[in-house]
Design a protein around this motif. Structure first.
Motif, PDB file in Angstrom:
ATOM      1  N   ARG A  95       0.655  -1.074   0.026  1.00 26.61           N
ATOM      2  CA  ARG A  95       0.006  -0.052   0.131  1.00 26.61           C
ATOM      3  C   ARG A  95       0.858   1.275  -0.088  1.00 26.61           C
ATOM      4  N   LYS A  96       0.508   2.301  -1.000  1.00 32.95           N
ATOM      5  CA  LYS A  96       1.257   3.407  -0.939  1.00 32.95           C
ATOM      6  C   LYS A  96       0.439   4.533  -0.728  1.00 32.95           C
ATOM      7  N   THR A  97       0.791   5.407   0.331  1.00 33.96           N
ATOM      8  CA  THR A  97      -0.037   6.526   0.646  1.00 33.96           C
ATOM      9  C   THR A  97       0.274   7.564  -0.098  1.00 33.96           C
ATOM     10  N   PRO A  98      -0.832   8.126  -0.822  1.00 33.79           N
ATOM     11  CA  PRO A  98      -0.462   9.414  -1.703  1.00 33.79           C
ATOM     12  C   PRO A  98       0.079  10.644  -0.890  1.00 33.79           C
ATOM     13  N   PRO A  99       0.669  11.582  -1.506  1.00 28.62           N
ATOM     14  CA  PRO A  99       1.081  12.748  -0.957  1.00 28.62           C
ATOM     15  C   PRO A  99      -0.326  13.577  -0.440  1.00 28.62           C
ATOM     16  N   ARG A 100      -0.140  14.314   0.373  1.00 30.28           N
ATOM     17  CA  ARG A 100      -1.178  15.176   1.327  1.00 30.28           C
ATOM     18  C   ARG A 100      -1.965  15.849   0.062  1.00 30.28           C
ATOM     19  N   ARG A 101      -1.117  16.546  -0.656  1.00 30.03           N
ATOM     20  CA  ARG A 101      -1.896  17.274  -1.827  1.00 30.03           C
ATOM     21  C   ARG A 101      -2.868  16.404  -2.664  1.00 30.03           C
ATOM     22  N   MET A 102      -2.826  15.215  -2.666  1.00 29.13           N
ATOM     23  CA  MET A 102      -3.493  14.241  -3.680  1.00 29.13           C
ATOM     24  C   MET A 102      -4.815  13.900  -3.082  1.00 29.13           C
ATOM     25  N   GLN A 103      -4.824  13.645  -1.638  1.00 24.63           N
ATOM     26  CA  GLN A 103      -6.086  13.246  -0.884  1.00 24.63           C
ATOM     27  C   GLN A 103      -7.389  13.643  -1.257  1.00 24.63           C
ATOM     28  N   ASN A 104      -7.489  14.966  -1.969  1.00 24.36           N
ATOM     29  CA  ASN A 104      -8.776  15.307  -2.117  1.00 24.36           C
ATOM     30  C   ASN A 104      -8.940  15.222  -3.696  1.00 24.36           C
ATOM     31  N   TRP A 105      -8.134  14.554  -4.285  1.00 30.36           N
ATOM     32  CA  TRP A 105      -8.507  14.365  -5.675  1.00 30.36           C
ATOM     33  C   TRP A 105      -9.509  13.311  -5.894  1.00 30.36           C
ATOM     34  N   LEU A 106     -10.182  13.409  -7.128  1.00 31.05           N
ATOM     35  CA  LEU A 106     -11.248  12.442  -7.179  1.00 31.05           C
ATOM     36  C   LEU A 106     -10.890  11.544  -8.511  1.00 31.05           C
ATOM     37  N   ARG A 107     -11.215  10.411  -8.492  1.00 35.97           N
ATOM     38  CA  ARG A 107     -10.984   9.206  -9.257  1.00 35.97           C
ATOM     39  C   ARG A 107     -11.631   9.694 -10.707  1.00 35.97           C
ATOM     40  N   PRO A 108     -11.195   9.190 -11.764  1.00 33.50           N
ATOM     41  CA  PRO A 108     -11.777   9.364 -13.087  1.00 33.50           C
ATOM     42  C   PRO A 108     -13.320   9.066 -13.123  1.00 33.50           C
ATOM     43  N   ASP A 109     -13.745   7.904 -12.377  1.00 34.36           N
ATOM     44  CA  ASP A 109     -15.128   7.502 -12.363  1.00 34.36           C
ATOM     45  C   ASP A 109     -15.830   8.155 -11.411  1.00 34.36           C
ATOM     46  N   GLY A 110     -15.132   9.304 -10.611  1.00 30.37           N
ATOM     47  CA  GLY A 110     -16.114   9.871  -9.692  1.00 30.37           C
ATOM     48  C   GLY A 110     -15.600   9.463  -8.173  1.00 30.37           C
ATOM     49  N   GLY A 111     -15.112   8.454  -7.829  1.00 27.16           N
ATOM     50  CA  GLY A 111     -14.823   7.825  -6.598  1.00 27.16           C
ATOM     51  C   GLY A 111     -13.570   8.357  -6.163  1.00 27.16           C
ATOM     52  N   ASP A 112     -13.438   8.682  -4.690  1.00 28.58           N
ATOM     53  CA  ASP A 112     -12.307   8.991  -4.304  1.00 28.58           C
ATOM     54  C   ASP A 112     -11.651   8.347  -3.205  1.00 28.58           C
ATOM     55  N   GLU A 113     -12.036   6.862  -3.239  1.00 26.54           N
ATOM     56  CA  GLU A 113     -11.625   5.913  -2.069  1.00 26.54           C
ATOM     57  C   GLU A 113     -10.190   5.749  -2.298  1.00 26.54           C
ATOM     58  N   ASP A 114      -9.729   5.560  -3.500  1.00 24.68           N
ATOM     59  CA  ASP A 114      -8.260   5.086  -3.695  1.00 24.68           C
ATOM     60  C   ASP A 114      -7.362   6.403  -3.282  1.00 24.68           C
ATOM     61  N   ALA A 115      -7.730   7.672  -3.770  1.00 24.22           N
ATOM     62  CA  ALA A 115      -6.960   8.775  -3.268  1.00 24.22           C
ATOM     63  C   ALA A 115      -6.803   8.902  -1.893  1.00 24.22           C
ATOM     64  N   ALA A 116      -8.064   8.402  -1.117  1.00 24.02           N
ATOM     65  CA  ALA A 116      -7.845   8.652   0.438  1.00 24.02           C
ATOM     66  C   ALA A 116      -7.233   7.592   1.064  1.00 24.02           C
ATOM     67  N   GLN A 117      -7.149   6.273   0.556  1.00 24.71           N
ATOM     68  CA  GLN A 117      -6.693   5.310   1.170  1.00 24.71           C
ATOM     69  C   GLN A 117      -5.175   5.055   0.417  1.00 24.71           C
ATOM     70  N   GLY A 118      -4.909   5.386  -0.733  1.00 18.02           N
ATOM     71  CA  GLY A 118      -3.638   5.093  -1.242  1.00 18.02           C
ATOM     72  C   GLY A 118      -3.783   3.893  -2.207  1.00 18.02           C
ATOM     73  N   ALA A 119      -2.956   3.953  -3.069  1.00 16.51           N
ATOM     74  CA  ALA A 119      -2.922   2.839  -4.193  1.00 16.51           C
ATOM     75  C   ALA A 119      -2.334   1.530  -3.531  1.00 16.51           C
ATOM     76  N   SER A 120      -2.944   0.287  -3.850  1.00 17.69           N
ATOM     77  CA  SER A 120      -2.426  -0.899  -3.319  1.00 17.69           C
ATOM     78  C   SER A 120      -2.135  -1.817  -4.681  1.00 17.69           C
ATOM     79  N   SER A 121      -1.276  -2.713  -4.486  1.00 23.58           N
ATOM     80  CA  SER A 121      -0.840  -3.596  -5.606  1.00 23.58           C
ATOM     81  C   SER A 121      -0.763  -4.861  -4.994  1.00 23.58           C
ATOM     82  N   LEU A 122      -0.481  -6.030  -5.556  1.00 18.22           N
ATOM     83  CA  LEU A 122      -0.096  -7.218  -5.221  1.00 18.22           C
ATOM     84  C   LEU A 122       0.914  -8.052  -6.184  1.00 18.22           C
TER      85      LEU A 122
END
Length: 391
Positions: A95-122
């Motif tokens: 899990r990678k936490t986004p920079p603080r300035r990114m936390q209020n950005w919205l995803r292209p599909d309108g969601g903001d969950e990933d922006a708030a929680q950070g990107a995850s991968s496996l």
């Protein structure tokens, strides 16, 4: 009694003798044919093996056929190899936490969950020591703020990065856990084109999966994936999530770390690449010992030498020599062609980079050089290759 009547029994006796001889010969031929001739279809183990599955319309109630001993051994071998390797392969979640300035950005599909929680991968990893060391790809854990490892038995443990090597795309993690089963390393020289291999990992996050194929090629380089490339190519299915997992032989021994696929659609197309165990082990041991990888450095630019008659490469011609660098101090100059290092032939620039890097910084290496029409030997004290980090 006439002569005719006297001869008739004798002629009849000869007829019976001829008939008896013919019957005896025929019986002998039949016996010989049954003993030594081709058997009626099907009786050989291989034929029986391919007849295991009943064909459509086959009569029911017939006794099931038994697989051949060869088929049974192969099946048991794959099961044993898969079980052995699977006990040493883990799933890695980051899990990678986004920079603080990114936390209020919205995803292209309108969601903001990933922006708030950070990107995850496996990805996947391989247990290489009972002390909790895990070998994986650098790109699996690069930039991660949190790393969790799903161990065999579905135990989850937090992991920390021991060290990374972006130029080979390898990394070593460590977890605090007991009862771990390290993988067994294969002899690098044993890997040959055509060998059966199994890829073990976590493709698409569906859970640990084993796929089977063969070694399609060895020594693949110039793919533009890593600085140091000597890939094993395989047609065993490798998909996103398999990165960092194990490529093993028929005994379940590690031959490579699954790293990349060639694909135009994002899925496996039968062209996968694994870092060979020779390079993986060299990098792993340095990281565990010192936390980083140190490589020899020559300080030159070079190009391949292509022979006009054959079109094959042979040697690496120096184009530029860095002033004050190891090559310059040893007296190497532009125009020299490196033919061998410490007795090992240099086929091209990739070979020059690889063999130079394999020498410990500060060590001396014997360079066989073609200068004009004269072959000379030059001793070079190699420097330390500057650290390179991917952006």
């Amino acid at each position: 009694m006439s002569d005719d009547l006297v001869r008739r029994p004798s002629a009849l006796r000869r007829l019976w003798l001829l008939l008896a001889q013919a019957i005896a010969i025929g019986a002998g031929v039949i016996i010989a044919w049954r003993a030594f001739g081709p058997a009626p279809f099907p009786v050989t183990p291989d034929v029986v093996a391919v007849q295991e599955a009943p064909h459509a319309g086959a009569a029911t109630g017939s006794a099931p056929t038994t697989p051949s001993a060869t088929t049974a051994r192969l099946e048991a071998g794959f099961r044993a190899a898969a079980a052995k390797a699977s006990a040493s392969v883990v799933n890695i979640y980051t899990r990678k936490t986004p920079p603080r300035r990114m936390q209020n950005w919205l995803r292209p599909d309108g969601g903001d969950e990933d922006a708030a929680q950070g990107a995850s991968s496996l990805g996947s990893g391989v247990i290489v020591a009972a002390q909790g060391y895990i070998l994986t790809n650098n790109h699996v854990v690069e930039g991660a703020d949190e790393i969790a490892v799903m161990l065999p038995g579905e135990k989850v443990a937090a992991a920390r990065v021991v060290g990374i090597d972006p130029e080979s795309d390898l990394a070593v993690l460590r977890v605090e856990a007991t009862g771990l089963q390290p993988i067994t390393f294969a002899d690098p020289a044993s890997v040959q084109v055509g060998d059966i291999v199994l890829a073990v990992g976590d493709p698409f996050g569906v859970g640990q999966t084993v796929t089977q194929g063969i070694v399609s090629a060895t020594g693949r380089n110039r793919l533009g994936i890593n600085t140091f490339e000597n890939f094993i190519q395989t047609d065993a299915a490798i998909n996103p999530g398999n990165s960092g997992g194990a490529l093993v032989d028929g005994n379940g021994h590690l031959v490579g770390i699954n790293t990349a696929i060639y694909s135009r659609s994002g899925g496996s197309q039968g062209i996968g690449f694994a870092i060979p165990v020779s390079l993986a082990r060299q990098v792993m041991e340095q990281i565990i010992a010192t936390g980083r990888v140190r490589r020899g450095w020559l300080g030159v630019s070079a190009r391949d030498v292509i022979h006009e008659a054959t079109g094959a490469t042979g040697g690496a011609a120096l184009v530029a020599v860095q002033r004050g660098g190891p090559a310059d101090r040893a007296g190497l100059r532009p125009g020299d062609t490196v033919l061998a290092i410490n007795g090992k032939e240099i086929p091209d620039t990739a070979g020059l980079i690889g063999e130079t890097a394999a020498v410990a910084p500060g060590s001396n290496a014997q360079f066989k050089i073609l200068r004009g029409r004269e072959t000379v030997t030059v001793q070079v004290e190699l420097g330390q290759r500057p650290a390179v980090r991917k952006p």
